[in-house]
Design a protein around this motif. Structure first.
Motif, PDB file in Angstrom:
ATOM      1  N   VAL A 185       8.534   3.275  -3.573  1.00 57.18           N
ATOM      2  CA  VAL A 185       7.729   1.933  -3.232  1.00 57.18           C
ATOM      3  C   VAL A 185       7.105   1.584  -4.248  1.00 57.18           C
ATOM      4  O   VAL A 185       6.885   0.735  -4.252  1.00 57.18           O
ATOM      5  N   VAL A 186       7.015   2.225  -5.627  1.00 56.40           N
ATOM      6  CA  VAL A 186       6.804   1.429  -6.868  1.00 56.40           C
ATOM      7  C   VAL A 186       7.741   1.913  -7.896  1.00 56.40           C
ATOM      8  O   VAL A 186       8.296   3.355  -7.725  1.00 56.40           O
ATOM      9  N   GLU A 187       7.383   1.389  -8.260  1.00 53.78           N
ATOM     10  CA  GLU A 187       8.767   2.059  -9.629  1.00 53.78           C
ATOM     11  C   GLU A 187       7.863   3.171 -10.809  1.00 53.78           C
ATOM     12  O   GLU A 187       6.603   3.114 -10.484  1.00 53.78           O
ATOM     13  N   TYR A 188       8.076   3.534 -11.251  1.00 55.45           N
ATOM     14  CA  TYR A 188       8.194   5.147 -11.648  1.00 55.45           C
ATOM     15  C   TYR A 188       6.585   4.999 -12.713  1.00 55.45           C
ATOM     16  O   TYR A 188       6.029   5.735 -12.878  1.00 55.45           O
ATOM     17  N   ASN A 189       6.663   4.102 -13.291  1.00 56.77           N
ATOM     18  CA  ASN A 189       5.215   3.808 -14.928  1.00 56.77           C
ATOM     19  C   ASN A 189       3.761   3.059 -13.736  1.00 56.77           C
ATOM     20  O   ASN A 189       2.990   2.659 -14.127  1.00 56.77           O
ATOM     21  N   GLU A 190       4.241   2.900 -11.977  1.00 58.64           N
ATOM     22  CA  GLU A 190       3.032   2.007 -11.192  1.00 58.64           C
ATOM     23  C   GLU A 190       2.781   3.207 -10.424  1.00 58.64           C
ATOM     24  O   GLU A 190       1.483   2.827  -9.633  1.00 58.64           O
ATOM     25  N   THR A 191       3.118   4.546 -10.078  1.00 52.66           N
ATOM     26  CA  THR A 191       2.669   5.332  -8.960  1.00 52.66           C
ATOM     27  C   THR A 191       0.623   6.397  -9.427  1.00 52.66           C
ATOM     28  O   THR A 191       1.023   6.242  -8.764  1.00 52.66           O
ATOM     29  N   LEU A 192       0.556   5.861 -10.334  1.00 48.90           N
ATOM     30  CA  LEU A 192      -0.992   6.694 -10.689  1.00 48.90           C
ATOM     31  C   LEU A 192      -1.483   5.720  -9.372  1.00 48.90           C
ATOM     32  O   LEU A 192      -2.582   5.894  -9.536  1.00 48.90           O
ATOM     33  N   ASP A 193      -1.355   3.931 -10.263  1.00 44.89           N
ATOM     34  CA  ASP A 193      -2.437   3.289  -9.904  1.00 44.89           C
ATOM     35  C   ASP A 193      -2.058   3.761  -8.218  1.00 44.89           C
ATOM     36  O   ASP A 193      -2.888   3.037  -7.233  1.00 44.89           O
ATOM     37  N   ALA A 194      -1.118   3.111  -7.543  1.00 45.76           N
ATOM     38  CA  ALA A 194      -0.677   3.548  -5.811  1.00 45.76           C
ATOM     39  C   ALA A 194      -1.257   4.816  -5.583  1.00 45.76           C
ATOM     40  O   ALA A 194      -1.803   4.354  -4.418  1.00 45.76           O
ATOM     41  N   VAL A 195      -0.894   5.686  -6.355  1.00 44.96           N
ATOM     42  CA  VAL A 195      -1.734   7.270  -5.609  1.00 44.96           C
ATOM     43  C   VAL A 195      -3.205   7.252  -5.595  1.00 44.96           C
ATOM     44  O   VAL A 195      -3.874   6.919  -4.857  1.00 44.96           O
ATOM     45  N   ALA A 196      -4.307   6.268  -7.315  1.00 45.27           N
ATOM     46  CA  ALA A 196      -5.263   5.865  -6.896  1.00 45.27           C
ATOM     47  C   ALA A 196      -5.531   4.985  -6.358  1.00 45.27           C
ATOM     48  O   ALA A 196      -6.420   5.555  -5.172  1.00 45.27           O
ATOM     49  N   GLY A 197      -4.900   3.959  -5.217  1.00 45.49           N
ATOM     50  CA  GLY A 197      -4.970   2.597  -4.682  1.00 45.49           C
ATOM     51  C   GLY A 197      -4.711   3.111  -2.993  1.00 45.49           C
ATOM     52  O   GLY A 197      -5.193   2.692  -2.482  1.00 45.49           O
ATOM     53  N   GLY A 198      -4.084   4.499  -2.710  1.00 43.17           N
ATOM     54  CA  GLY A 198      -3.857   4.895  -2.054  1.00 43.17           C
ATOM     55  C   GLY A 198      -3.037   4.590  -0.908  1.00 43.17           C
ATOM     56  O   GLY A 198      -2.840   4.872  -0.048  1.00 43.17           O
ATOM     57  N   ILE A 199      -2.183   3.642  -1.499  1.00 43.92           N
ATOM     58  CA  ILE A 199      -0.773   3.727  -1.457  1.00 43.92           C
ATOM     59  C   ILE A 199      -0.240   4.305  -1.388  1.00 43.92           C
ATOM     60  O   ILE A 199       0.849   5.043   0.004  1.00 43.92           O
ATOM     61  N   LEU A 200       0.329   5.312  -2.266  1.00 43.16           N
ATOM     62  CA  LEU A 200       1.068   6.724  -2.405  1.00 43.16           C
ATOM     63  C   LEU A 200      -0.048   7.548  -1.894  1.00 43.16           C
ATOM     64  O   LEU A 200      -1.283   7.679  -2.023  1.00 43.16           O
ATOM     65  N   ASP A 201      -0.203   8.854  -1.165  1.00 38.79           N
ATOM     66  CA  ASP A 201      -0.507  10.043  -1.369  1.00 38.79           C
ATOM     67  C   ASP A 201      -1.158  10.384  -2.140  1.00 38.79           C
ATOM     68  O   ASP A 201      -1.437  11.318  -3.234  1.00 38.79           O
ATOM     69  N   GLY A 202       0.669  10.735  -3.055  1.00 39.50           N
ATOM     70  CA  GLY A 202       0.910  11.763  -4.341  1.00 39.50           C
ATOM     71  C   GLY A 202       1.796  11.438  -5.348  1.00 39.50           C
ATOM     72  O   GLY A 202       2.555  10.376  -5.286  1.00 39.50           O
ATOM     73  N   GLN A 203       2.201  12.377  -6.509  1.00 40.00           N
ATOM     74  CA  GLN A 203       3.302  12.205  -7.354  1.00 40.00           C
ATOM     75  C   GLN A 203       3.536  13.334  -7.898  1.00 40.00           C
ATOM     76  O   GLN A 203       2.689  14.449  -8.091  1.00 40.00           O
ATOM     77  N   ILE A 204       5.011  13.482  -7.987  1.00 34.50           N
ATOM     78  CA  ILE A 204       5.225  14.681  -8.910  1.00 34.50           C
ATOM     79  C   ILE A 204       6.198  13.824 -10.067  1.00 34.50           C
ATOM     80  O   ILE A 204       7.584  12.839  -9.933  1.00 34.50           O
ATOM     81  N   CYS A 205       5.212  14.049 -11.346  1.00 36.29           N
ATOM     82  CA  CYS A 205       6.314  13.157 -12.273  1.00 36.29           C
ATOM     83  C   CYS A 205       5.772  13.329 -13.734  1.00 36.29           C
ATOM     84  O   CYS A 205       4.899  14.120 -13.554  1.00 36.29           O
ATOM     85  N   ASP A 206       6.423  12.918 -14.862  1.00 34.37           N
ATOM     86  CA  ASP A 206       6.087  13.033 -16.553  1.00 34.37           C
ATOM     87  C   ASP A 206       4.912  12.461 -16.355  1.00 34.37           C
ATOM     88  O   ASP A 206       4.869  11.013 -16.639  1.00 34.37           O
ATOM     89  N   SER A 207       4.093  12.897 -17.143  1.00 34.15           N
ATOM     90  CA  SER A 207       2.736  12.246 -17.029  1.00 34.15           C
ATOM     91  C   SER A 207       2.643  11.521 -18.575  1.00 34.15           C
ATOM     92  O   SER A 207       1.777  10.864 -18.339  1.00 34.15           O
ATOM     93  N   SER A 208       3.823  11.339 -19.174  1.00 35.26           N
ATOM     94  CA  SER A 208       3.549  10.606 -20.643  1.00 35.26           C
ATOM     95  C   SER A 208       3.593   9.148 -19.821  1.00 35.26           C
ATOM     96  O   SER A 208       3.814   8.412 -20.730  1.00 35.26           O
TER      97      SER A 208
END
Ligand code: NA
Ligand code: NA
Lengths: 315, 442, 192
Positions: free
Chosen positions: A46-69
């Protein structure tokens, strides 16, 4: 009531990490009697690996499983907590720090401010180091060109005398194969072995001395808050189970890959002595201190982390 | 969040099956209005984001735009285009093709055949096709037309040859496949080389056959012997291009530069060549750079639109849809493989390869593994399928890249028509690869 | 061209004409300004090539790679990519399928041009709105302070925030440019 969520992983579909994460979503479906369905999408869907935080915050994705760095560009605290270079020599240590040593509270506060809820932690384990040249200690790093990704790790390598090179994951193979870089921070031993990196760079260091990533399972806070307590509890418990399955499974895979590599006469596996690992950690701590000064939350991570390590006699 | 943007359209009720069809129909319909392609794909992505999820989902499109333009590997595109624009403005390209006539002048269709070989060399220098097709489009196409080659044949050679960039290693398609399927990229590269070369040979045989059976498509062979002095003069035209190729390939295979950096080394080599020829001037560099901006603007925005659609379609549940198509289709491995090829072909008509990989890899690779087939062989097969997707209409990136630099008289219709025989050859390649998996050396 | 062979000069000119082309008159003053501004971004591409060459030299010959070369290169090329969209809009050089369009009467073409420009302006407006949300997340911390999002690397330059801001600006400019185009197409239609 039924819930259906879309989570995005920071791993590609065929990667073992993704399989374990998928196992978590299956477990959630099973434990909830099919009431909670999580569709896990591979990296970049849906979005690139380093954009999922914004996507989850914005309600586009519901969640993420990713490296916090990956969120180090938002707040350096993420870089420090998810990859305090040299801090851990076993997944259990990092997990204990997060679950019982104050890490969870920091992650909750950090992610909470961005509108996310921290559900739990996992890790693929201690990464192995990919190298074309024999490395048996810190001194051998001098002048070695090391591919390093985001986060404070490049500075630690630089401080250790290596020459860090910034390359995306997609260029690692060709660059290490042809010798553009001498070594690379990449993945765990079994993945490196499967993708042919140990064949191209026959002096892997295992176990690695550099990186043990914190992989977060997190979701949109508003959506989390709407969940009934029993489901919340079930999700937390299943993350714990998934974490154990992943760590054990990958350890086993690492073991098998290690046998395979040792049987292959062209690969020499190097293991650093405890003194050399301590030497590297000492260099890293100086970098932690520098990162700590860059944001209030990073300072908090530093204080909590060093307190924990001292208490456990690791520092 | 911003209810005033909610257009009251609920596309979700269509379901993913009809949603997919409506999406494709909308895309083709809008394309035919003459709307710029980049904005057609962006608009379709926007309509579906809005209609399926509501206004809060639109930032996923801008997020993908951001990630697309900040991708390090795409740096090689402006580098290759800049290289082409400088070559084009200097006399290097013309001298190169004049010198090539020296070897190929006696064979009917010889220069087209040599263009295929030049593309194979270019393919070994880069893993992204955008820059290569622009380079061939600026250099080889006008030269072949000048020498009297049939327009369709010349166009086909340039697009099909330029697409070889992802078949001959290094290849970004194979790298992404390797990361997704967790197989060795080195083994993929080794396995892809012979099938890639085989495809190039199909093109060569086709050119020679056309030259033999339809003689009017190629210029007549020139039987007059060229005097030695003239030969030497012409040969000099080869020296600098060969030097540039040598420097770029040397920097990649000698471990001096990464594949992306090597494209900048190519720019350096070409600038140096113009200096050595005494053709370098500030105006030349300025004009070449301006043309590069105009060309990459076109190329990259096509990619931007494509990436936007992919993100929206995946969020709509595209992966589950494709997965549903394939489950229970048959127990016969050959039927399953052929059905996969069909899906790849259909998707290839509408999506770019990144989108196809994201949609199909998570489904196909586990199936291949469970059938006991070799995932490396399948990676090469996937890569061969992407060759078709580059050329097949209506979304054929190779055609768009060529169009971005082709003379105005060469329309997209003309380009796509020219590509039909080459698509056939690629399908032949796929068939051979399925029938004889041993070609991959595995 | 096989039916009526052209001279070398003609072909070369045709092949390169896109590059040295000009903004379409309907793009107005804005088109001319964008055309001039293109110079900066074109120079950026050349600078990016130079930086990469320098990086290879520093790494291979002196064994001292920089931490900024690749990020700067990506930034320069990324801005050129984004701006390139606006640049091609002013020149009307984005790829279009003109299968039907070419067979329309001049009057119908004008109408198509107007409608297409208006639809593109509307779409760009939506993207500007979305980019605005992206920018706020990249420029402000959750507590509301200004902190430009960085790459999080060893160098940690604020290029992500800068490119996101630039995407927003470009989307706004695209709205403006498409409106100008629509207006001028309509006006020249009236004159016919
Ligand atoms: Na290639
Ligand atoms: Na296609």
């Amino acid at each position: 009531q039924e819930y259906s969520f879309r989570f995005q992983s920071s791993d590609p579909a065929g990667n073992p990490n993704f399989e374990y994460q998928k196992g978590w979503t299956d477990l959630v479906a099973e434990r909830s009697g099919g009431k909670v369905k999580i569709e896990l999408l591979p990296v970049g869907s849906v979005v690139e690996y380093n954009e999922t935080l914004d996507a989850v915050a914005g309600g586009i994705l519901d969640g993420q499983i990713c490296d916090s760095s990956y969120w180090a560009g938002k707040d350096p605290a993420f870089g420090l907590i998810s990859n305090p270079v040299g801090a851990w020599s076993d997944p259990a240590q990092m997990i204990d720090f997060v679950e019982n040593g104050g890490g969870k509270e920091i992650m909750t506060e950090l992610l909470g401010s961005y509108g996310l809820h921290f559900i739990g932690v996992s890790t693929p384990g201690l990464e192995a180091f990919v190298s074309r040249v024999p490395l048996d200690g810190v001194d051998d790093l001098k002048g070695v060109k090391v591919r390093s990704p985001e986060g404070p790790i490049a500075n630690v390598f630089a401080a250790a005398g290596a020459a860090p090179v910034n390359l995306p994951a997609s260029e690692v193979y060709t660059s290490i194969d042809k010798g553009v870089v001498d070594a690379a921070d990449y993945s765990v031993f079994s993945v490196n072995q499967q993708q042919g990196l140990n064949k191209a760079a026959p002096h892997p260091v295992y176990p690695g001395f550099h990186s043990l990533p914190l992989v977060e399972v997190s979701m949109n806070k508003a959506k989390w808050d709407e969940l009934p307590d029993d489901i919340k509890k079930m999700m937390e418990e299943t993350v714990k189970e998934f974490q154990q399955t992943q760590i054990e499974g990958l350890k086993k895979a690492d073991g098998a890959a290690l046998e395979q590599a040792k049987a292959d006469g062209s690969i020499t596996v190097h293991d650093w002595s405890a003194e050399e690992r301590a030497k590297f950690r000492k260099i890293a701590v100086a970098e932690w201190e520098r990162v700590a000064k860059t944001s209030p939350m990073a300072q908090k991570v530093f204080d909590t982390l060093t307190a924990y390590l001292k208490e456990k006699g690791l520092l | 969040m911003a209810d005033f943007l909610d257009v009251g359209l609920n596309l979700q009720s269509l379901g993913i099956g009809w949603g997919t069809i409506v999406m494709f129909v909308l895309m083709v319909g809008l394309l035919l209005t003459g709307m710029p392609l980049a904005f057609v794909t962006l608009l379709v992505a926007l309509i579906f984001a809005l209609g399926w999820f509501g206004p809060m989902s639109i930032p996923l499109i801008t997020s993908r735009v951001y990630s697309f333009v900040m991708n390090f590997v795409f740096v090689s595109v402006p580098m290759f285009v800049l290289m082409a624009a400088i070559l084009d403005r200097s006399g290097i390209a013309r001298d190169l093709f004049d010198a090539m006539k020296l070897f190929a002048g006696r064979i009917r269709g010889g220069v087209a055949v040599q263009t295929v070989f030049v593309s194979v060399i270019l393919a070994a220098m880069s893993g992204i096709i955008g820059g290569e097709i622009v380079l061939l489009g600026l250099i080889a196409l006008p030269q072949m037309l000048r020498l009297g080659y049939d327009r369709s044949l010349a166009i086909g050679v340039v697009c099909a040859g330029g697409s070889l960039g992802t078949m001959i290693p290094p290849s970004i398609v194979l790298i992404i496949y390797g990361l997704t399927a967790n197989v060795s990229i080195g083994e993929l590269f080794t396995a892809a080389f012979i099938p890639g070369f085989m495809l190039a040979m199909f093109y060569v045989v086709y050119i020679l056959a056309r030259a033999y059976f339809t003689p009017h498509v190629v210029p007549p062979a020139d039987p007059t012997p060229i005097p030695t002095a003239e030969k030497l003069r012409l040969l000099k035209g080869l020296a600098l291009p060969i030097l540039v190729v040598f420097i770029v390939l040397g920097s990649i295979y000698g471990g001096i530069a990464s594949v992306t950096e090597a494209s900048a080394i190519g720019v350096g080599g070409v600038v140096l060549s113009t200096i050595l020829r005494g053709e370098f001037s500030f105006a030349l560099l300025r004009d070449a750079a301006m043309q590069t901006l105009a060309t990459v603007g076109m190329i990259v925005w096509i990619g931007i639109g494509a990436t936007a659609i992919v993100g929206v379609y995946n969020l709509m549940g595209g992966v589950n849809f494709v997965s549903g198509l394939i489950t229970g289709i048959s127990d016969n491995p050959t039927v399953i493989i052929l059905f996969m090829m069909l899906i790849l072909f259909v998707l290839g008509a509408f999506l770019d390869w990144v989108g196809i990989a994201l949609l199909t890899m998570p489904i196909f690779v586990p199936i291949i593994k469970s059938l006991g087939m070799d995932p490396v062989w399948f990676g090469v097969l996937f890569c061969m399928n992407m060759q078709v997707s580059f050329l097949s209409p209506p979304f054929g990136p190779a055609a768009f890249y060529l169009k971005s630099v082709a003379p105005p008289g060469i329309t997209l219709g003309v380009i796509f028509k020219s590509l039909i025989p080459f698509i056939m050859l690629q399908m032949l390649g796929i068939a051979v690869l399925i029938a004889f998996p041993g070609i991959t050396g595995r | 061209m096989s039916d009526h062979p052209r001279t070398r000069e003609e072909i070369d000119l045709a092949a390169t004409s896109e590059g040295i082309g000009a903004p379409v008159p309907e793009s107005g003053l804005m088109g001319r300004i964008v055309d001039k501004a293109g110079y900066i971004f074109a120079a950026g591409i050349v600078v990016a090539a130079l930086i990469l060459l320098t990086e290879v030299f520093l790494r291979y010959v002196l064994n001292s790679p920089t931490i900024w070369a690749h990020e700067t290169t990506v930034f320069l090329c990324g801005s050129a990519f984004v701006f390139g969209g606006l640049y091609c809009t002013c020149r009307d050089s984005h790829i279009r399928v003109v299968l039907i369009y070419d067979h329309l009467s001049p009057h119908a073409r004008r109408i198509a041009d107007i409608v297409i420009s208006l639809v593109c302006a509307l779409a760009s407006g939506f993207f500007a709105y979305a980019a605005y949300h992206m920018v706020t997340r990249a420029v402000f911390t959750p507590s509301g302070e200004i902190r430009l999002e960085t790459t999080g690397s060893a160098w940690s330059a604020p290029t992500p925030a800068l490119i996101k801001i630039f995407i927003f600006i470009t989307m706004v400019l695209l709205v403006l440019q498409f409106l100008i185009l629509a207006f001028n197409y309509a006006r020249s239609g009236q004159r016919d």
